[in-house]
Write a protein that holds these residues in place. Structure first.
Motif, PDB file in Angstrom:
ATOM      1  N   UNK A 153       0.859  -1.185   0.000  1.00 22.47           N
ATOM      2  CA  UNK A 153       0.000   0.000   0.000  1.00 22.47           C
ATOM      3  C   UNK A 153       0.892   1.232   0.000  1.00 22.47           C
ATOM      4  N   UNK A 154       0.867   2.002  -1.089  1.00 23.85           N
ATOM      5  CA  UNK A 154       1.747   3.159  -1.233  1.00 23.85           C
ATOM      6  C   UNK A 154       1.199   4.394  -0.544  1.00 23.85           C
ATOM      7  N   UNK A 155       1.180   4.388   0.781  1.00 17.74           N
ATOM      8  CA  UNK A 155       0.674   5.545   1.523  1.00 17.74           C
ATOM      9  C   UNK A 155       1.653   6.720   1.441  1.00 17.74           C
ATOM     10  N   UNK A 156       1.109   7.933   1.546  1.00 19.77           N
ATOM     11  CA  UNK A 156       1.943   9.119   1.444  1.00 19.77           C
ATOM     12  C   UNK A 156       2.804   9.339   2.680  1.00 19.77           C
ATOM     13  N   UNK A 157       3.923  10.017   2.481  1.00 19.71           N
ATOM     14  CA  UNK A 157       4.832  10.314   3.580  1.00 19.71           C
ATOM     15  C   UNK A 157       4.244  11.314   4.562  1.00 19.71           C
ATOM     16  N   UNK A 158       4.516  11.102   5.853  1.00 20.20           N
ATOM     17  CA  UNK A 158       4.022  12.005   6.892  1.00 20.20           C
ATOM     18  C   UNK A 158       4.925  13.227   7.001  1.00 20.20           C
ATOM     19  N   UNK A 159       4.320  14.363   7.321  1.00 25.92           N
ATOM     20  CA  UNK A 159       5.068  15.589   7.564  1.00 25.92           C
ATOM     21  C   UNK A 159       5.082  15.869   9.071  1.00 25.92           C
ATOM     22  N   UNK A 160       5.687  16.971   9.450  1.00 21.91           N
ATOM     23  CA  UNK A 160       5.680  17.397  10.848  1.00 21.91           C
ATOM     24  C   UNK A 160       4.261  17.537  11.385  1.00 21.91           C
ATOM     25  N   UNK A 161       3.324  17.853  10.494  1.00 23.34           N
ATOM     26  CA  UNK A 161       1.957  18.153  10.920  1.00 23.34           C
ATOM     27  C   UNK A 161       1.044  16.925  10.948  1.00 23.34           C
ATOM     28  N   UNK A 162       1.496  15.811  10.429  1.00 27.53           N
ATOM     29  CA  UNK A 162       0.640  14.620  10.460  1.00 27.53           C
ATOM     30  C   UNK A 162       0.862  13.721   9.262  1.00 27.53           C
ATOM     31  N   UNK A 163      -0.009  12.693   9.162  1.00 26.58           N
ATOM     32  CA  UNK A 163       0.152  11.662   8.154  1.00 26.58           C
ATOM     33  C   UNK A 163      -0.259  12.093   6.760  1.00 26.58           C
ATOM     34  N   UNK A 164       0.215  11.315   5.787  1.00 31.57           N
ATOM     35  CA  UNK A 164      -0.103  11.578   4.389  1.00 31.57           C
ATOM     36  C   UNK A 164      -1.378  10.884   3.954  1.00 31.57           C
ATOM     37  N   UNK A 165      -1.699  11.021   2.664  1.00 29.37           N
ATOM     38  CA  UNK A 165      -2.876  10.367   2.116  1.00 29.37           C
ATOM     39  C   UNK A 165      -2.666   8.864   2.031  1.00 29.37           C
ATOM     40  N   UNK A 166      -3.749   8.115   2.155  1.00 27.58           N
ATOM     41  CA  UNK A 166      -3.625   6.664   2.078  1.00 27.58           C
ATOM     42  C   UNK A 166      -3.747   6.194   0.635  1.00 27.58           C
TER      43      UNK A 166
END
Length: 351
Positions: free
Chosen positions: A293-306
């Motif tokens: 599952x190619x989920x998006x990378x998380x930033x300082x502010x929270x998780x990426x798109x699934x």
């Protein structure tokens, strides 16, 4: 995979006989008088039904000419499937804790609160609860951050800030745009030679610092957009006078490097005066027959798109990466990956 269709096959499954003691097959032994195991219609019908129900649960129509439908269905079942009333009836109801997606509302999920659950999610008296009930939303996280980080203001579009008459410093938290995720286009039926599952986009880093200013001076801020499917996010900058005080490049966009290979994309880079919080990598989507599952990378502010079937989900937290698209049904249609989330500036003036 297909049901038996030869001479003597019937259209409805006969009632099963009472169960005996569970055992194993034997070829028999004439020297001891041991009989060979008799393969009954009961047993064959059970095996056939078990296999076909895997296809039904995955939404795959049994086809006599296709010899990989069971493998395909198992791959599809690795994800969360929409609620299916026919499937629920066939298996005697969903189990306690089972998770299904809403068949009509994209991005909505339900969790079963009882065993043998055949009720329809969202209906009156249904034994399902919203899977995300009680979790923080993007709006609630933003409100929380505003409350905790007293005095900070949020800037989500490019602007020029002017220092108040009492200010001598500007504290800033700057993030660039997230990277877009990879699209997919699954042709054929072999994962090794099909762009089945796209990788997630990388996220932008964040830089947190303080710069000295003079009252009435202008500070120029450029807030980046997130990258569309496959594209790198934009760069956010903070400029005072003629100097770029802080810069955060966007998370990198993900793509299929070669047929059947889509790695998660990497983060952007930050430079300037302040503490740098690195961005995150998107998850791999596929490496040949290995499908993820190619989920998006998380930033300082929270998780990426699934990652999402037939279209990835956009990053939600500022600067996060989009989720990759996957297509377990091999429709040979190009489905876009999710877009990266836009950048942001949190700032406050200090005496």
């Amino acid at each position: 995979m297909f049901g038996i269709d030869s001479t003597g096959a019937v259209s409805a499954m006969p009632a099963l006989s009472s169960a005996g003691a569970s055992g194993f097959f034997t070829g028999g032994n004439p020297s001891t008088g041991e009989q060979a195991t008799v393969v009954t219609a009961d047993w064959l019908n059970i095996i056939q039904s078990e296999l076909i129900n895997v296809l039904v649960a995955a939404g795959v129509s049994p086809t006599k000419s296709s010899l990989n439908q069971l493998a395909l269905s198992i791959q599809i079942m690795g994800g969360i499937r929409p609620f299916n009333a026919s499937y629920a009836a066939a298996i005697g109801g969903y189990s306690l804790g089972a998770i299904v997606s809403d068949p009509t509302t994209n991005g909505k999920y339900w969790r079963s609160t009882e065993n043998a659950n055949t009720t329809a999610p969202g209906s009156d008296g249904a034994a399902w609860v919203d899977f995300f009930s009680g979790y923080a939303t993007s709006a609630s996280v933003t409100a929380y951050l505003q409350e905790v980080m007293t005095g900070f203001q949020i800037l989500t579009s490019s602007a020029t800030l002017v220092a108040p008459s009492w200010a001598t410093r500007l504290e800033y938290i700057l993030t660039g745009g997230g990277g877009g995720a990879s699209a997919c286009q699954a042709a054929g039926s072999n994962p090794a030679t099909a762009n089945l599952s796209g990788g997630g986009g990388g996220s932008s880093p964040t830089i947190w610092g303080v710069v000295s200013v003079a009252p009435g001076d202008a500070v120029s801020v450029a807030i980046a957009a997130g990258g569309q499917s496959g594209y790198t996010g934009g760069t956010s900058t903070l400029t005072y006078g003629s100097s770029v005080v802080a810069s955060c490049t966007g998370g990198i966009g993900a793509n299929f490097a070669t047929l059947g290979t889509a790695a998660g994309a990497g983060p952007g880079e930050a430079s300037g005066t302040g503490n740098i919080i690195p961005g995150g990598y998107g998850s791999d989507g596929q490496n040949g027959v290995l499908v993820f599952a190619g989920n998006g990378g998380a930033s300082f502010w929270g998780g990426g798109g699934r990652a999402g079937a037939q279209g990835g989900y956009a990053g939600t937290a500022y600067g996060s990466g989009g989720g990759g698209a996957y297509d377990g049904l091999y429709k040979n249609i190009s489905y876009p990956g999710g877009s990266g989330a836009p950048g942001v500036l949190f700032y406050r003036w200090l005496p």
